[in-house]
Write an enzyme that holds these catalytic residues in place. Structure first.
Site, mmCIF file in Angstrom:
data_model
loop_
_atom_site.group_PDB
_atom_site.id
_atom_site.type_symbol
_atom_site.label_atom_id
_atom_site.label_comp_id
_atom_site.label_asym_id
_atom_site.label_seq_id
_atom_site.Cartn_x
_atom_site.Cartn_y
_atom_site.Cartn_z
ATOM 1 N N ARG A 112 -8.289 -7.235 -8.293
ATOM 2 C CA ARG A 112 -9.089 -8.469 -8.358
ATOM 3 C C ARG A 112 -10.565 -8.125 -8.502
ATOM 4 O O ARG A 112 -10.947 -6.964 -8.441
ATOM 5 C CB ARG A 112 -8.889 -9.253 -7.070
ATOM 6 N N GLU A 164 -1.020 8.042 7.812
ATOM 7 C CA GLU A 164 -1.974 8.759 6.968
ATOM 8 C C GLU A 164 -2.830 9.650 7.846
ATOM 9 O O GLU A 164 -3.255 9.237 8.931
ATOM 10 C CB GLU A 164 -2.898 7.748 6.259
ATOM 11 N N ARG A 169 -25.135 -6.332 2.803
ATOM 12 C CA ARG A 169 -24.411 -7.571 3.112
ATOM 13 C C ARG A 169 -25.025 -8.235 4.348
ATOM 14 O O ARG A 169 -24.940 -7.698 5.451
ATOM 15 C CB ARG A 169 -22.940 -7.288 3.408
ATOM 16 N N LYS A 220 -0.797 2.593 9.416
ATOM 17 C CA LYS A 220 -1.281 1.509 8.559
ATOM 18 C C LYS A 220 -0.167 0.535 8.196
ATOM 19 O O LYS A 220 0.961 0.944 7.934
ATOM 20 C CB LYS A 220 -1.871 2.080 7.261
ATOM 21 N N LYS A 280 0.806 -1.222 0.000
ATOM 22 C CA LYS A 280 0.000 0.000 0.000
ATOM 23 C C LYS A 280 0.841 1.276 0.000
ATOM 24 O O LYS A 280 0.447 2.289 -0.575
ATOM 25 C CB LYS A 280 -0.978 -0.008 1.185
ATOM 26 N N GLU A 318 -9.786 2.632 -5.248
ATOM 27 C CA GLU A 318 -10.557 3.211 -4.143
ATOM 28 C C GLU A 318 -10.053 4.619 -3.803
ATOM 29 O O GLU A 318 -8.844 4.855 -3.743
ATOM 30 C CB GLU A 318 -10.456 2.306 -2.905
ATOM 31 N N GLU A 371 -6.378 3.131 -2.190
ATOM 32 C CA GLU A 371 -5.648 1.924 -2.573
ATOM 33 C C GLU A 371 -6.298 1.319 -3.802
ATOM 34 O O GLU A 371 -7.386 1.736 -4.208
ATOM 35 C CB GLU A 371 -5.630 0.895 -1.428
ATOM 36 N N GLY A 400 -7.824 -3.033 2.687
ATOM 37 C CA GLY A 400 -9.154 -3.558 2.950
ATOM 38 C C GLY A 400 -9.606 -3.304 4.381
ATOM 39 O O GLY A 400 -10.397 -4.058 4.934
ATOM 40 N N GLY A 401 -9.082 -2.243 4.978
ATOM 41 C CA GLY A 401 -9.504 -1.885 6.333
ATOM 42 C C GLY A 401 -8.841 -2.714 7.424
ATOM 43 O O GLY A 401 -9.209 -2.643 8.585
#
Lengths: 443, 124
Positions: free
Chosen positions: A290, A199, A335, A157, A116, A274, A286, A163-164
């Site tokens: 995929r 960040e 979801r 990070k 990242k 993103e 990021e 992806g969090g």
């Protein structure tokens, strides 16, 4: 076209990929762990191979074992889905060494975007705004100096995270010093790499992402954008396509930025770029190299089957759309997730109204194995406007029947029927803040 | 002997632990076999287990293949699994006598697929 494809994944996404393969008359090969012996995707595939025990590291994350199944089955290509080995550059390389087509971008690009911090540097080098922060930190002194310059609060990070995952917040220098140590240890443990970077925490963040696809020549086309702002602990809960609050001018800006990032880099296959949107500006967050969980909302509004398109392009038989497909209405995805474990965890009831597109790997009567992710189903609704889609989703959620496992259906219903969701005024932290304040998620 | 007397006799005999019995009373002859008991008590603790493949791959037999009747100990190598060009020995991990060979040389096998059926403890 490919004759036979191995799906190196499980659950709903394996079912989703099988569906696209069937439309193209491609024979499908499922690999599964002993815990998934009775799973729906195993029943749907043409050929199946048991590759290992329940623990993912010995089955779905075991590169050699999956490739061996591919060799025995004599497949032309491997689709990694999302998660597991989907962003594993070594696995992509190994597929190539076995003369099996890897359905994704090159190992080099997977590595670049998977790191990242390196991806931030790459984006910045192409003139794209990145979130104020640092690249990989060398020592504590450097971190302190940089933190003072960026300003608190800030995020620590893990460079191999994304992806969090692998994120810690520091509100002042004292916290920074203590959290740095923990963050490095966690990163080493979770990602086998202790590299971390900083960040800035931006204000009132919306999460906006752009779906892209590249052909074999590396020409990319944008297939639409999504708003994935509604999150719980940095994990997406509700997604929409398109991002309905941005203006057409902002959309053009996004399109141009994505081309600036990916033109002439040879990007092949599906990907998602993103961005965080804060105070009328987009910042590169990021890139996921995929197929993404929430691709279904983009399919619903564009009418495309993007997995099918991915397969066609990879086989050099498809054609990129000439322009960004027009969005027809608004699609919303909720979801449905497991929120804990019951004694038995059997779906004693599991049904959905016809008005929804439902992507799931489960059926009524199935036992949910405790070893993998918590996703039970992705429920998608579309309508002409966002307001109409919300009303339709609200009605449809009331008709969903699920029993036997603890789940978030009532929370989804509360969110979808709330005024703050309807008014489209929320940020990535709204849901967390409401839960923390113990307020109801409604109103 | 009438039907009732025969019934009573069988009920009485059930109390005894026998496998085979031959009873002769005057003109009457009765042969009784209790197979179920026989199977249970035959070789002592004859438990059946399988040796399963530790991974997905191609099964290869030994130079002198393990056959029905082969006696194995935990360290006996019963064959090899070829996976990604690596040959991995399969140890029996149990003592006994091979009752059935369930796979062929060169056959692709899944993880946990049974390769041999073994009567445990039969070696001693």
């Amino acid at each position: 076209m490919f004759k036979k494809i191995l799906i190196a994944n499980r659950g709903e996404i394996a079912c989703r990929i099988i569906r696209a393969c069937q439309r193209l008359n491609i024979t499908t090969v499922a690999v599964y762990s002993t815990a998934d012996k009775e799973a729906l995707f195993v029943k749907q595939a043409d050929e199946t191979y048991c590759i290992g025990p329940a623990a993912a590291k010995d089955s779905y994350l075991n590169r050699e074992t999956i490739l061996m199944a591919g060799i025995i089955a004599n497949v032309d290509a491997i689709h990694p889905g999302y998660g597991f080995l989907a962003e594993d550059s070594l696995f992509a390389q190994m597929c190539a060494q076995c003369d099996i087509t890897w359905l994704g971008p090159s190992a080099k690009l997977i590595s670049l975007m998977g790191n990242k911090s390196a991806a931030r540097k790459f984006a910045a080098g192409r003139g794209i705004a990145i979130i104020p922060g640092t690249f990989v930190l060398n020592d504590v002194t450097q971190a302190k100096v940089a933190a003072n310059k960026i300003g608190y609060p800030l995020l620590i990070k893990a460079s191999q995270g994304g992806g969090g995952k692998g994120i810690r917040q520091a509100d002042d220098e004292k916290q920074l010093l203590s959290q740095l140590v923990i963050a490095k240890q966690e990163a080493e443990f979770a990602f086998d790499n202790s590299a971390i970077y900083l960040e800035k925490v931006l204000a009132d963040i919306r999460h906006i992402e752009v779906q892209v696809i590249g052909d074999q020549a590396g020409t990319i086309q944008i297939l639409g954008d999504r708003d994935c702002t509604l999150q719980h602990r940095r994990q997406k809960v509700v997604e929409e396509s398109p991002a309905s609050f941005i203006t057409e001018a902002q959309r053009r800006e996004l399109t141009q930025t994505v081309h600036q990032l990916l033109d002439h880099v040879g990007y092949q296959g599906l990907g998602t770029v993103e961005f965080l949107f804060s105070q009328d500006r987009f910042y590169f967050l990021e890139m996921n190299t995929r197929l993404q969980v929430e691709h279904g909302v983009t399919e619903t509004t564009t009418g495309l089957d993007i997995v099918l398109l991915q397969l066609q392009l990879a086989a050099n038989e498809g054609k990129l759309p000439d322009c960004v497909p027009m969005s027809d209405g608004v699609a919303i995805e909720c979801r449905l997730q497991l929120t804990g474990t019951a004694k038995i965890n059997q779906l004693t009831s599991f049904s959905f109204p016809d008005s929804m597109r439902v992507d799931t790997g489960y059926q009524q009567g199935d036992y949910i194995p405790p070893y993998y992710d918590a996703l039970l189903a992705k429920m998608i609704i579309s309508a002409d406007t966002r307001t109409a889609a919300i009303a339709k989703m609200s009605k449809a959620l009331a008709e969903v029947e699920i029993d036997g496992v603890p789940n978030n259906l009532s929370q989804l219903e509360a969110v979808v029927s709330s005024n703050w969701f309807l008014s489209n005024e929320f940020s990535v932290t709204t849901l967390d803040a409401r839960k923390k304040a113990n307020e109801s998620t409604t109103n | 002997m009438n039907e009732k007397q025969i019934q009573t006799l069988i009920e009485q005999l059930a109390k005894f632990d026998f496998v085979h019995a031959k009873i002769k009373i005057d003109e009457f002859e009765l042969d009784l076999d209790r197979d179920q008991l026989a199977a249970q008590s035959q070789p002592e603790d004859a438990q059946i287990q399988t040796i399963n493949s530790p991974m997905i791959g191609i099964f290869h037999t030994n130079e002198h293949p393990i056959q029905v009747g082969s006696v194995i100990t935990p360290k006996t190598v019963v064959g090899q699994i070829e996976s990604m060009k690596l040959f991995n020995d399969i140890s029996a991990s149990m003592t006994g006598k091979v009752e059935a060979v369930l796979c062929e040389d060169g056959q692709a096998v899944d993880y946990a697929q049974p390769l041999f059926r073994v009567i445990l403890g039969a070696a001693e």
